[in-house]
Scaffold this active site. Structure first.
Site, PDB file in Angstrom:
ATOM      1  N   SER A  86       0.818  -1.213   0.000  1.00 30.14           N
ATOM      2  CA  SER A  86       0.000   0.000   0.000  1.00 30.14           C
ATOM      3  C   SER A  86       0.850   1.261   0.000  1.00 30.14           C
ATOM      4  O   SER A  86       0.400   2.310  -0.464  1.00 30.14           O
ATOM      5  CB  SER A  86      -0.930   0.012   1.207  1.00 30.14           C
ATOM      6  OG  SER A  86      -1.843  -1.047   1.099  1.00 30.14           O
ATOM      7  N   THR A 139      -1.340   4.513   3.278  1.00 30.29           N
ATOM      8  CA  THR A 139      -2.103   5.172   2.209  1.00 30.29           C
ATOM      9  C   THR A 139      -2.244   6.681   2.428  1.00 30.29           C
ATOM     10  O   THR A 139      -1.825   7.464   1.564  1.00 30.29           O
ATOM     11  CB  THR A 139      -3.470   4.490   2.010  1.00 30.29           C
ATOM     12  OG1 THR A 139      -3.266   3.078   1.946  1.00 30.29           O
ATOM     13  CG2 THR A 139      -4.164   4.980   0.756  1.00 30.29           C
ATOM     14  N   ASP A 264      -8.771  -4.038   2.871  1.00 31.49           N
ATOM     15  CA  ASP A 264      -7.507  -4.785   2.782  1.00 31.49           C
ATOM     16  C   ASP A 264      -7.353  -5.795   3.911  1.00 31.49           C
ATOM     17  O   ASP A 264      -6.854  -6.903   3.698  1.00 31.49           O
ATOM     18  CB  ASP A 264      -6.362  -3.763   2.829  1.00 31.49           C
ATOM     19  CG  ASP A 264      -4.983  -4.395   2.761  1.00 31.49           C
ATOM     20  OD1 ASP A 264      -4.715  -5.110   1.777  1.00 31.49           O
ATOM     21  OD2 ASP A 264      -4.183  -4.167   3.684  1.00 31.49           O
ATOM     22  N   HIS A 268      -6.352  -9.789   4.145  1.00 34.00           N
ATOM     23  CA  HIS A 268      -5.242 -10.361   4.926  1.00 34.00           C
ATOM     24  C   HIS A 268      -5.728 -11.438   5.896  1.00 34.00           C
ATOM     25  O   HIS A 268      -5.026 -12.424   6.130  1.00 34.00           O
ATOM     26  CB  HIS A 268      -4.508  -9.263   5.696  1.00 34.00           C
ATOM     27  CG  HIS A 268      -3.643  -8.399   4.819  1.00 34.00           C
ATOM     28  ND1 HIS A 268      -2.543  -8.884   4.156  1.00 34.00           N
ATOM     29  CD2 HIS A 268      -3.728  -7.092   4.491  1.00 34.00           C
ATOM     30  CE1 HIS A 268      -1.990  -7.896   3.458  1.00 34.00           C
ATOM     31  NE2 HIS A 268      -2.699  -6.807   3.641  1.00 34.00           N
ATOM     32  N   ASP A 306      -5.687   0.305  -4.405  1.00 36.29           N
ATOM     33  CA  ASP A 306      -4.239   0.304  -4.641  1.00 36.29           C
ATOM     34  C   ASP A 306      -3.770  -1.043  -5.185  1.00 36.29           C
ATOM     35  O   ASP A 306      -2.779  -1.128  -5.904  1.00 36.29           O
ATOM     36  CB  ASP A 306      -3.462   0.708  -3.381  1.00 36.29           C
ATOM     37  CG  ASP A 306      -3.915  -0.019  -2.128  1.00 36.29           C
ATOM     38  OD1 ASP A 306      -4.853  -0.855  -2.210  1.00 36.29           O
ATOM     39  OD2 ASP A 306      -3.335   0.232  -1.052  1.00 36.29           O
TER      40      ASP A 306
HETATM   41 MG    MG Z   1      -4.218   1.734   3.425  1.00 31.10          MG
HETATM   42 ZN    ZN Z   2      -2.477  -5.000   2.670  1.00 30.19          ZN
END
Ligand code: MG
Ligand code: ZN
Length: 377
Positions: A86, A139, A264, A268, A306
Site C-alpha cells: 500500500s 495510504t 484490505d 489479509h 491500490d
Molecule cells: Mg491503506
Molecule cells: Zn495489505
C-alpha cells in the site's frame, strides 16, 4: 430558373466553406475545456474487482459505484516487483512514480517526491485526508509524508506538522500525543499551529461543521479505528463534512483523499464478511462524494484501489446475497484494479494504464499538467 439554381449553388458552397475550418482552429484558446476545480479521490485499500463484486452481490445487486460513467484499469505493480504494497501503491497515486514497497512518498533512491497534495497546497488549494485506519498508515501518509519505511509512524506524524493539511480525520492519536521517540506533543503543536483539534475521547464525531476559519483535525481512535461491524461509522459522515468544510477554506478549489482502509484487512485475514462490510461502508463514502459532485458540477470524483488483497474468489455454490467466498493468499495479488471516474475530465480515466498515470490524469484535469514522465517498466 438558372439564376435561382446558381444562387443556391453559391449559398451551398459558402456554407461548405464555412464548415471546412481547419482541425487546429476548432478548439480556440478561449474554448479549451475548463480545468476541474475540485478532486475527490477515494481509495479502497485492497479493493479489486472481486471485492467490488462480493459487495455488489451481497447488497441486493446495488452499489453506488455503478453510477460512474467512466471506468478504466490500472496496473498496480511497484518497483519492487509485480505485487505492490500500500505504501508504494499510494506513492504512485500521490507522486506519479513507481517506488519500492514500504516507501512513503520517496523514490527508489529514497529521495522525497512532491505529492499532488503538497503541490496543490502550495498553489492555494484546500486539502483533506480521511482514513478508516490510523492517519499515519501507508495510504494517507504517502500524500504528505516522506519516510523510507512505512512503519516509522512517529516520524510520519511529525511530517503532518509540516504539511498544512486543512482537514485530517483518522485514527492514530497516540503517534501525536504519546510519542516514544521524542518528547514532542504534536497534539499541542497542532493547536499552536492554529488547528481546531478534537478526538473521539473528547466528543462524538462532530455533527456540526467546525469553524472553517481554522484547519481541523479529528482523531477517531488512539490506534486503528474499529471495524465497521464493531461500530465505526464515521467514513461517510467525514466525507460529507469535508465537502462542506474544504470549499470554505479556499476559493481556488480542494483536493480530498478518502481511504476505505480496512477492506484490505479482510483480505489479509481471509474474512469475507469483513471485506463486504468494509466495502459497503466505503461505497457509502463514495455516495457522499457523488452527491456533492452532482450538485457542484466542477468536481471530479475518482475511485480506485491500490491493489487486490487475498486473491478473493466468488466460488461455485454462491447465490445472490449468499456468497461462497474463498481466498488464495493472506497477502496482496497483482491483478489490475478498476478505476471509476465521474465529472469533468472523467474520460481521461478510461482505458488501461499504469497506476502512476492516475497522478498525471488528475493534474491534467486540474490544468496543471507537466510533462508526463514515463513510468518505470
Ligand atoms: Mg491503506
Ligand atoms: Zn495489505
Amino acid at each position: 430558373m438558372p439564376y435561382r439554381s446558381l444562387l443556391r449553388t453559391l449559398v451551398i458552397m459558402l456554407l461548405l466553406q464555412a464548415c471546412k475550418t481547419p482541425e487546429s482552429s476548432l478548439v480556440l484558446p478561449g474554448e479549451a475545456p475548463k480545468p476541474v476545480k475540485n478532486i475527490i479521490f477515494l481509495i479502497g485499500d485492497g479493493m479489486g474487482l472481486p471485492q467490488i463484486s462480493a459487495a455488489l452481490y451481497s447488497n441486493g445487486n446495488i452499489l453506488n459505484l455503478e453510477q460512474f460513467p467512466v471506468i478504466g484499469f490500472h496496473k498496480p505493480y511497484s518497483a519492487s516487483g509485480i505485487i505492490t504494497d500500500s505504501a508504494a501503491g499510494a506513492t504512485a497515486f500521490a507522486c506519479g512514480i513507481k517506488t519500492y514497497n514500504g516507501s512513503i512518498g520517496m523514490s527508489v533512491d529514497t529521495l522525497p517526491c512532491y505529492s499532488i497534495m503538497e503541490e496543490l497546497k502550495d498553489r492555494g488549494y484546500a486539502t483533506g485526508l480521511i482514513a478508516s485506519s490510523t492517519i499515519v498508515h501507508a495510504t494517507p501518509a504517502a500524500f504528505v509524508a516522506h519516510q523510507p519505511i512505512r512503519v516509522f509512524y512517529e516520524a510520519i506524524a511529525a511530517d503532518f506538522l509540516k504539511a498544512d493539511v486543512d482537514l485530517i480525520i483518522g485514527g492514530g492519536k497516540r503517534y501525536f500525543d504519546r510519542r516514544e521517540e521524542d518528547g514532542r506533543d504534536l497534539y499541542k503543536e497542532l493547536k499552536q499551529k492554529g488547528y481546531t483539534v478534537s478526538d473521539y475521547y473528547k466528543e462524538e464525531f462532530p455533527a456540526i461543521l467546525p469553524p472553517p476559519k481554522h484547519p481541523f483535525v479529528y482523531f477517531t481512535a488512539d490506534k486503528h479505528p474499529l471495524t465497521k461491524a464493531a461500530g465505526r461509522d464515521y467514513l461517510p459522515d467525514a466525507t460529507n463534512l469535508a465537502v462542506s468544510f474544504l470549499p470554505r477554506r479556499s476559493d481556488k478549489g480542494f483536493f480530498l483523499m478518502v481511504e476505505g482502509s480496512q477492506i484490505d484487512w479482510g483480505g489479509h485475514s481471509n474474512d469475507g464478511n469483513l471485506v463486504v462490510e468494509e466495502m459497503l461502508d466505503f461505497d457509502q463514502a463514495v455516495k457522499e462524494a457523488l452527491r456533492f459532485a452532482r450538485k457542484n458540477g466542477e468536481t471530479l470524483v475518482v475511485v480506485t484501489g491500490d491493489h487486490e488483497s487475498g486473491g478473493l474468489a466468488i466460488n461455485p455454490g454462491s447465490e445472490m446475497n449468499n456468497l461462497q467466498l474463498a481466498f488464495t493468499t493472506n497477502g496482496h495479488t497483482a491483478a489490475m484494479v478498476p478505476v471509476f471516474a465521474y465529472g469533468p475530465w472523467a474520460e481521461l480515466f478510461s482505458g488501461i494504464y499504469e497506476n502512476t498515470e492516475i497522478y498525471y490524469k488528475m493534474k491534467q484535469a486540474l490544468g496543471i499538467a507537466d510533462t508526463a514522465i514515463s513510468s518505470v517498466k
